[in-house]
Design an enzyme around this catalytic site. Sequence first.
Site, PDB file in Angstrom:
ATOM      1  N   GLU A   1     -87.621  48.006 127.150  1.00 49.86           N
ATOM      2  CA  GLU A   1     -87.838  49.272 126.897  1.00 49.86           C
ATOM      3  C   GLU A   1     -88.331  49.927 126.340  1.00 49.86           C
ATOM      4  O   GLU A   1     -87.862  51.507 127.090  1.00 49.86           O
ATOM      5  CB  GLU A   1     -87.300  48.756 124.773  1.00 49.86           C
ATOM      6  CG  GLU A   1     -85.157  47.794 125.287  1.00 49.86           C
ATOM      7  CD  GLU A   1     -83.989  48.496 125.396  1.00 49.86           C
ATOM      8  OE1 GLU A   1     -84.609  50.121 125.461  1.00 49.86           O
ATOM      9  OE2 GLU A   1     -82.916  48.340 125.263  1.00 49.86           O
TER      10      GLU A   1
ATOM     11  N   ARG B   1     -80.005  50.590 104.080  1.00 46.99           N
ATOM     12  CA  ARG B   1     -78.910  50.469 103.844  1.00 46.99           C
ATOM     13  C   ARG B   1     -78.708  50.949 102.631  1.00 46.99           C
ATOM     14  O   ARG B   1     -77.643  51.944 102.242  1.00 46.99           O
ATOM     15  CB  ARG B   1     -78.152  49.499 104.695  1.00 46.99           C
ATOM     16  CG  ARG B   1     -78.635  49.394 105.708  1.00 46.99           C
ATOM     17  CD  ARG B   1     -78.249  47.981 106.891  1.00 46.99           C
ATOM     18  NE  ARG B   1     -78.810  48.173 108.671  1.00 46.99           N
ATOM     19  CZ  ARG B   1     -77.982  46.838 109.158  1.00 46.99           C
ATOM     20  NH1 ARG B   1     -77.409  45.922 108.772  1.00 46.99           N
ATOM     21  NH2 ARG B   1     -78.920  46.841 109.788  1.00 46.99           N
TER      22      ARG B   1
ATOM     23  N   LYS C   1     -74.935  45.054 114.348  1.00 43.19           N
ATOM     24  CA  LYS C   1     -76.129  45.832 115.276  1.00 43.19           C
ATOM     25  C   LYS C   1     -76.047  44.722 116.517  1.00 43.19           C
ATOM     26  O   LYS C   1     -76.914  45.681 117.346  1.00 43.19           O
ATOM     27  CB  LYS C   1     -76.985  46.666 114.296  1.00 43.19           C
ATOM     28  CG  LYS C   1     -75.796  47.725 113.613  1.00 43.19           C
ATOM     29  CD  LYS C   1     -76.778  48.540 112.766  1.00 43.19           C
ATOM     30  CE  LYS C   1     -76.238  49.771 112.165  1.00 43.19           C
ATOM     31  NZ  LYS C   1     -77.160  50.876 111.605  1.00 43.19           N
TER      32      LYS C   1
ATOM     33  N   LYS D   1     -90.305  48.185 115.510  1.00 44.15           N
ATOM     34  CA  LYS D   1     -89.307  48.282 114.064  1.00 44.15           C
ATOM     35  C   LYS D   1     -88.456  47.032 114.223  1.00 44.15           C
ATOM     36  O   LYS D   1     -87.942  46.584 115.357  1.00 44.15           O
ATOM     37  CB  LYS D   1     -88.466  49.616 114.072  1.00 44.15           C
ATOM     38  CG  LYS D   1     -87.519  49.545 112.677  1.00 44.15           C
ATOM     39  CD  LYS D   1     -86.899  51.054 112.483  1.00 44.15           C
ATOM     40  CE  LYS D   1     -86.170  50.964 110.893  1.00 44.15           C
ATOM     41  NZ  LYS D   1     -85.367  51.793 111.620  1.00 44.15           N
TER      42      LYS D   1
ATOM     43  N   TYR E   1     -93.508  53.080 103.837  1.00 47.22           N
ATOM     44  CA  TYR E   1     -92.908  53.144 101.920  1.00 47.22           C
ATOM     45  C   TYR E   1     -94.442  52.957 100.860  1.00 47.22           C
ATOM     46  O   TYR E   1     -94.282  53.739  99.685  1.00 47.22           O
ATOM     47  CB  TYR E   1     -92.388  52.773 101.422  1.00 47.22           C
ATOM     48  CG  TYR E   1     -90.433  52.870 102.661  1.00 47.22           C
ATOM     49  CD1 TYR E   1     -90.103  53.968 101.674  1.00 47.22           C
ATOM     50  CD2 TYR E   1     -90.591  51.739 103.202  1.00 47.22           C
ATOM     51  CE1 TYR E   1     -89.096  53.846 103.051  1.00 47.22           C
ATOM     52  CE2 TYR E   1     -89.438  51.611 104.432  1.00 47.22           C
ATOM     53  CZ  TYR E   1     -88.340  53.069 104.146  1.00 47.22           C
ATOM     54  OH  TYR E   1     -87.429  53.387 105.017  1.00 47.22           O
TER      55      TYR E   1
ATOM     56  N   LYS F   1     -86.101  47.991 119.050  1.00 48.65           N
ATOM     57  CA  LYS F   1     -85.913  47.874 117.859  1.00 48.65           C
ATOM     58  C   LYS F   1     -85.149  47.072 117.127  1.00 48.65           C
ATOM     59  O   LYS F   1     -83.583  46.586 118.133  1.00 48.65           O
ATOM     60  CB  LYS F   1     -85.289  49.641 116.811  1.00 48.65           C
ATOM     61  CG  LYS F   1     -84.761  49.880 115.178  1.00 48.65           C
ATOM     62  CD  LYS F   1     -84.385  50.491 115.154  1.00 48.65           C
ATOM     63  CE  LYS F   1     -83.289  50.230 113.881  1.00 48.65           C
ATOM     64  NZ  LYS F   1     -82.506  51.602 114.054  1.00 48.65           N
TER      65      LYS F   1
ATOM     66  N   SER G   1     -88.352  49.168 105.322  1.00 45.97           N
ATOM     67  CA  SER G   1     -87.302  48.724 103.857  1.00 45.97           C
ATOM     68  C   SER G   1     -87.732  47.401 103.353  1.00 45.97           C
ATOM     69  O   SER G   1     -88.085  47.108 102.169  1.00 45.97           O
ATOM     70  CB  SER G   1     -85.828  49.055 103.258  1.00 45.97           C
ATOM     71  OG  SER G   1     -85.116  48.546 104.852  1.00 45.97           O
TER      72      SER G   1
HETATM   73  C1  PBG Z   1     -80.467  53.736 111.485  1.00 48.99           C
HETATM   74  C2  PBG Z   1     -81.953  53.425 110.883  1.00 48.99           C
HETATM   75  C3  PBG Z   1     -82.363  52.124 109.909  1.00 48.99           C
HETATM   76  C4  PBG Z   1     -83.597  51.957 110.135  1.00 48.99           C
HETATM   77  C5  PBG Z   1     -84.465  53.380 110.033  1.00 48.99           C
HETATM   78  N1  PBG Z   1     -83.001  54.539 110.531  1.00 48.99           N
HETATM   79  C6  PBG Z   1     -81.247  51.107 109.587  1.00 48.99           C
HETATM   80  C7  PBG Z   1     -80.727  50.332 110.860  1.00 48.99           C
HETATM   81  O1  PBG Z   1     -80.385  50.495 111.758  1.00 48.99           O
HETATM   82  O2  PBG Z   1     -79.426  49.496 110.359  1.00 48.99           O
HETATM   83  C8  PBG Z   1     -84.592  51.230 109.185  1.00 48.99           C
HETATM   84  C9  PBG Z   1     -85.245  51.552 107.948  1.00 48.99           C
HETATM   85  C10 PBG Z   1     -85.846  50.542 107.014  1.00 48.99           C
HETATM   86  O3  PBG Z   1     -85.253  49.436 106.444  1.00 48.99           O
HETATM   87  O4  PBG Z   1     -86.819  50.785 106.263  1.00 48.99           O
HETATM   88  N2  PBG Z   1     -80.337  54.009 112.507  1.00 48.99           N
END
Ligand code: PBG
Length: 327
Positions: free
Chosen positions: A235, A207, A219, A250, A315, A197, A276
């Site tokens: 990982e 968010r 993050k 992701k 989505y 991720k 997203s």
């Molecule tokens: C939170 C989480 C996130 C997403 C999925 N789980 C956001 C982040 O890590 O800040 C993102 C999903 C998306 O953008 O569609 N742990």
Amino acid sequence: MEFPYTRNRILRQSSAIRDLVAEHRLHANDFIVPLFIIEGENIQEEIPSMPGYYRMSLDKIEAEVKELWQMGLKSVLLFVKVPDALKDNSGTEALNDDGLMQRSIRAIRAAVPGMLIMTDVALDPYSSFGHDGIVVEGEIINDATNEVLAEMAVSHARAGAQFVAPSDMMDGRISMIREALEAEQFQQTGIMAYSAKYASTFYGPFRDALDSAPGFGDKKTYQMNPANGREAEREALMDVTEGADIIMVKPALMYLDIIQRLRSKITHPIAAYQVSGEYAMIKAAAQKGWLNEEAAILESLLAIKRSGADLIATYFAKDAIKLLKNM
Ligand code: PBG
């Protein structure tokens, strides 16, 4: 053989032959549908940065999952929006067996018994700091966070989730979660690990949807640097060793090389999350008339599959199903 005895266009001359020799196909079985759930009744609010996607109250979610099931979509990934008053630094509300997540799991299980329910396991929607872990003096504390994540996973399993999906990127959380599930007799609960991720700007609209943006900093001390590919292998292999059932990459589209790379290294199913921001980009360009939305949806999903993903959280799942039916 040389041209004219090799003519590659022979296999492209009609839709019949193109379809016959297509190496990959999209199918309803490929998709996981993310759902954003909020408190209240009869609420369906559009997320401004995700046009056409909604946060829904539980009554609406029940109708939604019935529709998904009718369409052949058989798995959902749950996210909840937590009221500010319930947020703190230790994720107390995440462990509430009557919290919105836990109630949602039970309601969906009752509405559509066959639906595969996956849940997001991370502290950020519950965190007063908007971080995926417990914060001490500005640092995200790894091992103490794992303890909460493990309890959270057990709470979801107890409510009826079949898969927990830790999206936090703490080290060692998969084995902690696996041990906790075993200890509580949840031998059947699967773990879909967000293994690779990345610290991506493409999570922005998500968010907004959950009001979960980090309150300070970013993050980058836990999510991966977009510059790194080898690290994704490390990982993923670590998560497999710790007991993950499905490995996730992701975002998806910017990281197709990572999906392909992991595909050649591990035999576990690989999921990709079309996030997203990927959704928002296609939507925005389509709204401006700059891209054909339907074609962009199918091409992006097919590219993710071609790279080696076995399943795709997107989505666009409902849109894709409708488009595939009309093809
Ligand atoms: C939170 C989480 C996130 C997403 C999925 N789980 C956001 C982040 O890590 O800040 C993102 C999903 C998306 O953008 O569609 N742990």
